[in-house]
Design a protein around this motif. Sequence first.
Motif, PDB file in Angstrom:
ATOM      1  N   MET A 130      41.315  43.492  33.810  1.00  0.00           N
ATOM      2  CA  MET A 130      42.273  42.541  34.807  1.00  0.00           C
ATOM      3  C   MET A 130      41.081  41.612  35.759  1.00  0.00           C
ATOM      4  SD  MET A 130      44.906  43.801  37.873  1.00  0.00           S
ATOM      5  CE  MET A 130      45.914  42.613  38.789  1.00  0.00           C
ATOM      6  N   LEU A 131      39.969  42.231  36.019  1.00  0.00           N
ATOM      7  CA  LEU A 131      38.873  41.488  36.405  1.00  0.00           C
ATOM      8  C   LEU A 131      38.651  40.073  35.834  1.00  0.00           C
ATOM      9  CD1 LEU A 131      35.868  43.616  37.444  1.00  0.00           C
ATOM     10  CD2 LEU A 131      37.153  42.143  38.975  1.00  0.00           C
ATOM     11  N   LEU A 132      38.860  40.071  34.443  1.00  0.00           N
ATOM     12  CA  LEU A 132      38.579  38.916  33.854  1.00  0.00           C
ATOM     13  C   LEU A 132      39.948  37.653  33.969  1.00  0.00           C
ATOM     14  CD1 LEU A 132      37.746  40.534  30.308  1.00  0.00           C
ATOM     15  CD2 LEU A 132      36.439  39.627  31.834  1.00  0.00           C
ATOM     16  N   THR A 133      40.843  37.947  34.495  1.00  0.00           N
ATOM     17  CA  THR A 133      41.870  37.185  34.910  1.00  0.00           C
ATOM     18  C   THR A 133      42.052  36.761  36.288  1.00  0.00           C
ATOM     19  OG1 THR A 133      43.846  39.054  35.319  1.00  0.00           O
ATOM     20  CG2 THR A 133      43.318  38.728  33.209  1.00  0.00           C
ATOM     21  N   LEU A 134      41.169  37.335  37.023  1.00  0.00           N
ATOM     22  CA  LEU A 134      41.464  37.025  38.698  1.00  0.00           C
ATOM     23  C   LEU A 134      40.730  35.758  38.925  1.00  0.00           C
ATOM     24  CD1 LEU A 134      40.448  40.600  39.916  1.00  0.00           C
ATOM     25  CD2 LEU A 134      42.902  39.588  40.007  1.00  0.00           C
ATOM     26  N   ARG A 135      41.491  35.043  39.831  1.00  0.00           N
ATOM     27  CA  ARG A 135      40.973  33.745  40.214  1.00  0.00           C
ATOM     28  C   ARG A 135      40.960  33.455  41.703  1.00  0.00           C
ATOM     29  NH1 ARG A 135      40.622  34.144  35.735  1.00  0.00           N
ATOM     30  NH2 ARG A 135      41.129  32.923  34.035  1.00  0.00           N
ATOM     31  N   ASN A 136      40.712  34.717  42.396  1.00  0.00           N
ATOM     32  CA  ASN A 136      40.202  34.396  43.874  1.00  0.00           C
ATOM     33  C   ASN A 136      39.274  35.720  44.260  1.00  0.00           C
ATOM     34  OD1 ASN A 136      42.533  36.356  43.951  1.00  0.00           O
ATOM     35  ND2 ASN A 136      42.907  35.976  46.176  1.00  0.00           N
ATOM     36  N   LEU A 137      38.772  35.275  45.399  1.00  0.00           N
ATOM     37  CA  LEU A 137      37.505  36.304  45.766  1.00  0.00           C
ATOM     38  C   LEU A 137      38.014  37.542  46.168  1.00  0.00           C
ATOM     39  CD1 LEU A 137      34.488  36.957  46.234  1.00  0.00           C
ATOM     40  CD2 LEU A 137      34.850  35.807  48.458  1.00  0.00           C
ATOM     41  N   PHE A 138      39.221  37.520  46.952  1.00  0.00           N
ATOM     42  CA  PHE A 138      39.826  38.879  47.641  1.00  0.00           C
ATOM     43  C   PHE A 138      40.259  39.589  46.374  1.00  0.00           C
ATOM     44  CE2 PHE A 138      43.241  41.423  48.777  1.00  0.00           C
ATOM     45  CZ  PHE A 138      42.896  41.905  49.865  1.00  0.00           C
ATOM     46  N   GLY A 139      40.836  39.073  45.484  1.00  0.00           N
ATOM     47  CA  GLY A 139      41.413  39.881  44.347  1.00  0.00           C
ATOM     48  C   GLY A 139      40.273  40.388  43.690  1.00  0.00           C
ATOM     49  N   VAL A 140      39.207  39.927  43.244  1.00  0.00           N
ATOM     50  CA  VAL A 140      37.793  40.311  42.792  1.00  0.00           C
ATOM     51  C   VAL A 140      37.501  41.662  43.571  1.00  0.00           C
ATOM     52  CG1 VAL A 140      35.569  39.861  42.012  1.00  0.00           C
ATOM     53  CG2 VAL A 140      37.471  38.362  41.384  1.00  0.00           C
ATOM     54  N   LEU A 141      37.504  41.297  44.878  1.00  0.00           N
ATOM     55  CA  LEU A 141      36.790  42.443  45.706  1.00  0.00           C
ATOM     56  C   LEU A 141      37.674  43.707  45.566  1.00  0.00           C
ATOM     57  CD1 LEU A 141      35.556  40.385  48.855  1.00  0.00           C
ATOM     58  CD2 LEU A 141      34.164  41.752  47.004  1.00  0.00           C
ATOM     59  N   ALA A 142      38.977  43.663  45.845  1.00  0.00           N
ATOM     60  CA  ALA A 142      40.130  44.526  45.623  1.00  0.00           C
ATOM     61  C   ALA A 142      39.997  45.345  44.344  1.00  0.00           C
ATOM     62  CB  ALA A 142      41.616  43.922  45.905  1.00  0.00           C
ATOM     63  N   VAL A 143      39.790  44.534  43.399  1.00  0.00           N
ATOM     64  CA  VAL A 143      39.794  45.256  42.035  1.00  0.00           C
ATOM     65  C   VAL A 143      38.447  46.070  41.937  1.00  0.00           C
ATOM     66  CG1 VAL A 143      39.756  44.948  39.475  1.00  0.00           C
ATOM     67  CG2 VAL A 143      41.521  43.830  41.012  1.00  0.00           C
ATOM     68  N   LEU A 144      37.474  45.372  42.147  1.00  0.00           N
ATOM     69  CA  LEU A 144      36.165  46.197  42.167  1.00  0.00           C
ATOM     70  C   LEU A 144      35.967  47.554  43.141  1.00  0.00           C
ATOM     71  CD1 LEU A 144      33.652  43.108  42.249  1.00  0.00           C
ATOM     72  CD2 LEU A 144      34.172  44.816  40.495  1.00  0.00           C
ATOM     73  N   VAL A 145      36.518  47.147  44.285  1.00  0.00           N
ATOM     74  CA  VAL A 145      36.494  48.544  45.123  1.00  0.00           C
ATOM     75  C   VAL A 145      37.436  49.609  44.480  1.00  0.00           C
ATOM     76  CG1 VAL A 145      37.251  49.438  47.375  1.00  0.00           C
ATOM     77  CG2 VAL A 145      35.953  47.232  47.172  1.00  0.00           C
ATOM     78  N   THR A 146      38.557  49.185  44.170  1.00  0.00           N
ATOM     79  CA  THR A 146      39.407  50.207  43.352  1.00  0.00           C
ATOM     80  C   THR A 146      38.816  50.918  42.348  1.00  0.00           C
ATOM     81  OG1 THR A 146      41.380  49.083  44.184  1.00  0.00           O
ATOM     82  CG2 THR A 146      41.894  50.769  42.567  1.00  0.00           C
ATOM     83  N   GLY A 147      38.370  50.054  41.367  1.00  0.00           N
ATOM     84  CA  GLY A 147      37.750  50.514  40.178  1.00  0.00           C
ATOM     85  C   GLY A 147      36.500  51.336  40.228  1.00  0.00           C
ATOM     86  N   GLY A 148      35.675  50.837  41.342  1.00  0.00           N
ATOM     87  CA  GLY A 148      34.440  51.409  41.650  1.00  0.00           C
ATOM     88  C   GLY A 148      34.750  52.992  42.078  1.00  0.00           C
ATOM     89  N   THR A 149      35.919  53.046  42.810  1.00  0.00           N
ATOM     90  CA  THR A 149      36.255  54.662  43.469  1.00  0.00           C
ATOM     91  C   THR A 149      36.512  55.287  42.394  1.00  0.00           C
ATOM     92  OG1 THR A 149      37.212  53.491  45.508  1.00  0.00           O
ATOM     93  CG2 THR A 149      37.766  55.459  44.992  1.00  0.00           C
ATOM     94  N   PHE A 150      37.407  54.934  41.311  1.00  0.00           N
ATOM     95  CA  PHE A 150      37.685  55.507  40.223  1.00  0.00           C
ATOM     96  C   PHE A 150      36.426  55.994  39.405  1.00  0.00           C
ATOM     97  CE2 PHE A 150      42.096  53.399  39.877  1.00  0.00           C
ATOM     98  CZ  PHE A 150      42.557  54.205  40.893  1.00  0.00           C
TER      99      PHE A 150
END
Length: 234
Positions: A130-150
Amino acid sequence: MDFAGIWDRVTGAQPTPPHWLVWGTLAAALLAVAVRPVWRVLRTVVTIAHEGGHGLTALLTDRRLSGIRLHSDTSGLTVSSGRPTGPGMVLTAAAGYPAPSLLGLGGAALLAAGRTTMLLWIWIALLAAMLLTLRNLFGVLAVLVTGGTFLAVSWYGSAEWQGAFAHLGVWFLLLAGVRPLLELWSSRRHGRTPGSDADQLARLTGVPGALWVVVFLLLALACLGLGAAWLLPR
């Protein structure tokens, strides 16, 4: 650790969790969905699943995925191009609301089979894609935090911690798949969501938006019931 060791770790079965852990994570997930301040924060996870459902279905139906945006108010937007009508557009529009419940149901099936680590790594892989499809900074941060936790839990956590985290995540997805639909029903009654997925589907299919909400809600409740049957101790 070599590749074979990592593969065995990911695909191997984990022991059945104690009954108190299953019930405790269910109670914690209920609180997360029911308590408004907690829900306001964790609803972003639901938005990730929702928009991911739109995006994946767009790709599977041969539409061109332009990008996904996640916003700090927990809303999101998935943009795809192709025919403005037809089965592909209908399926793409219909995929958002069921996505969290279906993701939770798939997770429940893996937990019932003892594949806790595999579940966490599947979630990580989906978030990385999903990271490859994101087009705004908040989206990238939200997915990075979630994925990093997992990733941190799956790599450093003991079997017990992984089991607790995975059960909490699955219960949350199953329960959180219901609440947005109740909110959507309430909002539609007051005319506040003219651009919702249900209204888009009404324009595409001629089927009333309210009926689409009912179908989504029944599907979410069915996923919750089946997932609970697989997870709860007998």
